[in-house]
Design a protein around this motif. Structure first.
Motif, PDB file in Angstrom:
ATOM      1  N   GLY A  56     -22.603  -1.387 -12.583  1.00 28.28           N
ATOM      2  CA  GLY A  56     -21.632  -0.310 -12.812  1.00 28.28           C
ATOM      3  C   GLY A  56     -21.153   0.869 -11.946  1.00 28.28           C
ATOM      4  N   VAL A  57     -21.995   0.866 -10.730  1.00 25.50           N
ATOM      5  CA  VAL A  57     -21.881   2.115  -9.861  1.00 25.50           C
ATOM      6  C   VAL A  57     -20.502   2.224  -9.304  1.00 25.50           C
ATOM      7  CG1 VAL A  57     -22.416   3.106  -7.744  1.00 25.50           C
ATOM      8  CG2 VAL A  57     -24.216   2.193  -9.364  1.00 25.50           C
ATOM      9  N   SER A  58     -19.722   3.125  -9.165  1.00 26.38           N
ATOM     10  CA  SER A  58     -18.492   3.215  -8.525  1.00 26.38           C
ATOM     11  C   SER A  58     -18.546   3.704  -7.075  1.00 26.38           C
ATOM     12  CB  SER A  58     -17.899   4.323  -9.463  1.00 26.38           C
ATOM     13  OG  SER A  58     -17.320   4.088 -10.547  1.00 26.38           O
ATOM     14  N   TYR A  59     -17.536   3.080  -6.503  1.00 24.88           N
ATOM     15  CA  TYR A  59     -17.583   3.237  -4.976  1.00 24.88           C
ATOM     16  C   TYR A  59     -15.982   3.622  -4.682  1.00 24.88           C
ATOM     17  CZ  TYR A  59     -22.024   1.380  -4.307  1.00 24.88           C
ATOM     18  OH  TYR A  59     -23.558   1.315  -4.322  1.00 24.88           O
ATOM     19  N   ASN A  60     -15.761   4.662  -3.687  1.00 22.72           N
ATOM     20  CA  ASN A  60     -14.542   5.064  -3.147  1.00 22.72           C
ATOM     21  C   ASN A  60     -14.444   4.183  -1.775  1.00 22.72           C
ATOM     22  OD1 ASN A  60     -12.314   6.624  -2.331  1.00 22.72           O
ATOM     23  ND2 ASN A  60     -13.521   8.148  -1.235  1.00 22.72           N
ATOM     24  N   ILE A  61     -13.196   3.289  -1.852  1.00 19.32           N
ATOM     25  CA  ILE A  61     -12.846   2.339  -0.898  1.00 19.32           C
ATOM     26  C   ILE A  61     -11.450   2.968  -0.182  1.00 19.32           C
ATOM     27  CG2 ILE A  61     -12.859  -0.078  -0.273  1.00 19.32           C
ATOM     28  CD1 ILE A  61     -14.028  -0.701  -2.999  1.00 19.32           C
ATOM     29  N   ASN A  62     -11.226   2.517   1.179  1.00 23.39           N
ATOM     30  CA  ASN A  62     -10.146   2.986   1.779  1.00 23.39           C
ATOM     31  C   ASN A  62      -8.886   1.886   1.224  1.00 23.39           C
ATOM     32  OD1 ASN A  62      -8.354   1.692   4.196  1.00 23.39           O
ATOM     33  ND2 ASN A  62      -8.666   3.864   4.505  1.00 23.39           N
ATOM     34  N   ALA A  63      -7.841   2.550   0.930  1.00 22.28           N
ATOM     35  CA  ALA A  63      -6.752   1.695   0.072  1.00 22.28           C
ATOM     36  C   ALA A  63      -6.355   0.766   0.897  1.00 22.28           C
ATOM     37  CB  ALA A  63      -5.716   2.975  -0.288  1.00 22.28           C
ATOM     38  N   ASP A  64      -6.036   1.181   2.320  1.00 24.28           N
ATOM     39  CA  ASP A  64      -5.485  -0.233   3.250  1.00 24.28           C
ATOM     40  C   ASP A  64      -6.351  -1.440   3.258  1.00 24.28           C
ATOM     41  OD1 ASP A  64      -3.451   1.691   4.201  1.00 24.28           O
ATOM     42  OD2 ASP A  64      -4.640   2.185   5.925  1.00 24.28           O
ATOM     43  N   THR A  65      -7.699  -0.953   3.174  1.00 23.70           N
ATOM     44  CA  THR A  65      -8.688  -2.150   3.197  1.00 23.70           C
ATOM     45  C   THR A  65      -8.449  -2.895   1.821  1.00 23.70           C
ATOM     46  OG1 THR A  65     -10.014  -0.964   4.580  1.00 23.70           O
ATOM     47  CG2 THR A  65     -11.033  -2.770   2.954  1.00 23.70           C
ATOM     48  N   LYS A 101       0.767  -1.085  -0.114  1.00 24.79           N
ATOM     49  CA  LYS A 101       0.036  -0.017   0.071  1.00 24.79           C
ATOM     50  C   LYS A 101       0.892   1.245  -0.026  1.00 24.79           C
ATOM     51  CE  LYS A 101      -2.565   3.348   1.410  1.00 24.79           C
ATOM     52  NZ  LYS A 101      -2.373   4.125   2.672  1.00 24.79           N
ATOM     53  N   PHE A 102       0.759   1.919  -1.014  1.00 24.51           N
ATOM     54  CA  PHE A 102       1.489   3.681  -1.602  1.00 24.51           C
ATOM     55  C   PHE A 102       0.876   4.469  -1.002  1.00 24.51           C
ATOM     56  CE2 PHE A 102       3.778   5.904  -4.642  1.00 24.51           C
ATOM     57  CZ  PHE A 102       5.021   6.321  -4.122  1.00 24.51           C
TER      58      PHE A 102
END
Length: 285
Positions: free
Chosen positions: A177-186, A29-30
């Motif tokens: 096709g809905v987009s979701y913002n997800i925590n990068a660590d997760t 994870k960067f």
């Protein structure tokens, strides 16, 4: 001549680790300062190229919260957070995709390729990599904030088999096709578990997990990591990072590491040295 001999000795010291991790996958994870400061970005890109050339398969998942917040501010849109999570309405989701998929992802890809690697940038929606669902927080409308429902690692494995370095933006696809913002660590943790990766490495802006005495804890079992959360020794942003690492190890990752991305060559120091840096979670003692 002596300097050259010392360089060769250093290479031989790395040999056991190259052998150990040859053809293994390491998910990184960067984020944090490592993703902002120019010299650290270049150093990270070179490190990924080196890892690939010695036969290790790095898979990069990047964040981008500060950059998203910066563009939203320029557009005159206020950021709102609930429990540290950005509320993501329709307009904000457009910005999230633009920044993560269209800008940051391609910058990382470009740097790695510049230093001789073969990186390919993808979002979680590409190839059905990340199936997401809406995150629910009681009493709050979070909009298009998502959580990972399922990971299909086929696209990553295809890239690895063809000697590419996958660079993944943490945007998932939901129904229709809905987009979701997800925590990068997760996302990094879930992808590491799906790949049964040898390591998950989270680059942070802290030296590692600190104990009661404020000294770095070099190694934690899953039980010890849980205890730090229960006893409130680990607080704030360290809690979700520890939880992410514990879930990854429980899901089949050999070990997870929380390390200081502000240190040059942090990933190589973790992978190719005896002591490593930061905190390892799940290593057998």
């Amino acid at each position: 001549m002596q300097k050259n001999i010392e360089k060769i000795k250093t290479l031989f010291e790395s040999l056991p680790y190259i052998r150990k991790f040859y053809n293994k996958t390491i998910v990184i994870k960067f984020g944090g300062h490592a993703m902002v400061e120019e010299e650290l970005k270049k150093s990270f890109a070179r490190d990924m190229v080196l890892m690939k050339y010695v036969g290790i398969n790095p898979v990069i998942v990047h964040g981008g919260g500060p950059q998203i917040g910066g563009l939203l501010a320029k557009l005159g849109k206020e950021s709102r957070f609930v429990k540290g999570i950005r509320v993501t309405d329709n307009e904000t989701m457009d910005v999230v995709e633009m920044v993560l998929v269209g800008k940051i992802n391609k910058e990382i890809v470009g740097l790695i390729n510049h230093f001789g690697g073969r990186a390919v940038g993808i979002g979680g929606k590409d190839g059905g990599l990340i199936k997401a669902r809406k995150m629910k927080i009681k009493g709050e409308e979070m909009g298009f904030v998502g959580e990972v429902e399922e990971v299909n690692p086929a696209v990553i494995k295809t890239l690895e088999m063809n000697n590419f370095i996958p660079v993944i933006a943490p945007v998932g696809g939901g129904d229709e096709g809905v987009s979701y913002n997800i925590n990068a660590d997760t996302v990094a943790g879930k992808i590491a578990a799906a790949l049964k990766a040898e390591k998950l490495i989270l680059l942070t802006d802290v030296p590692g997990v600190l104990g009661k005495d404020k000294n770095i804890i070099s190694s934690l079992s899953l039980a010890e990591a849980r205890s730090l959360i229960t006893k409130k020794v680990a607080v704030g942003g360290m809690i979700p990072k520890l939880q992410c690492c514990m879930e990854a190890v429980a899901g089949g990752v050999t070990a997870a590491h929380i390390i200081d991305g502000r240190v040059e060559h942090a990933v190589l120091l973790e992978v190719f040295t005896d002591k490593g840096i930061g905190t390892a979670i799940g290593l057998k003692k």
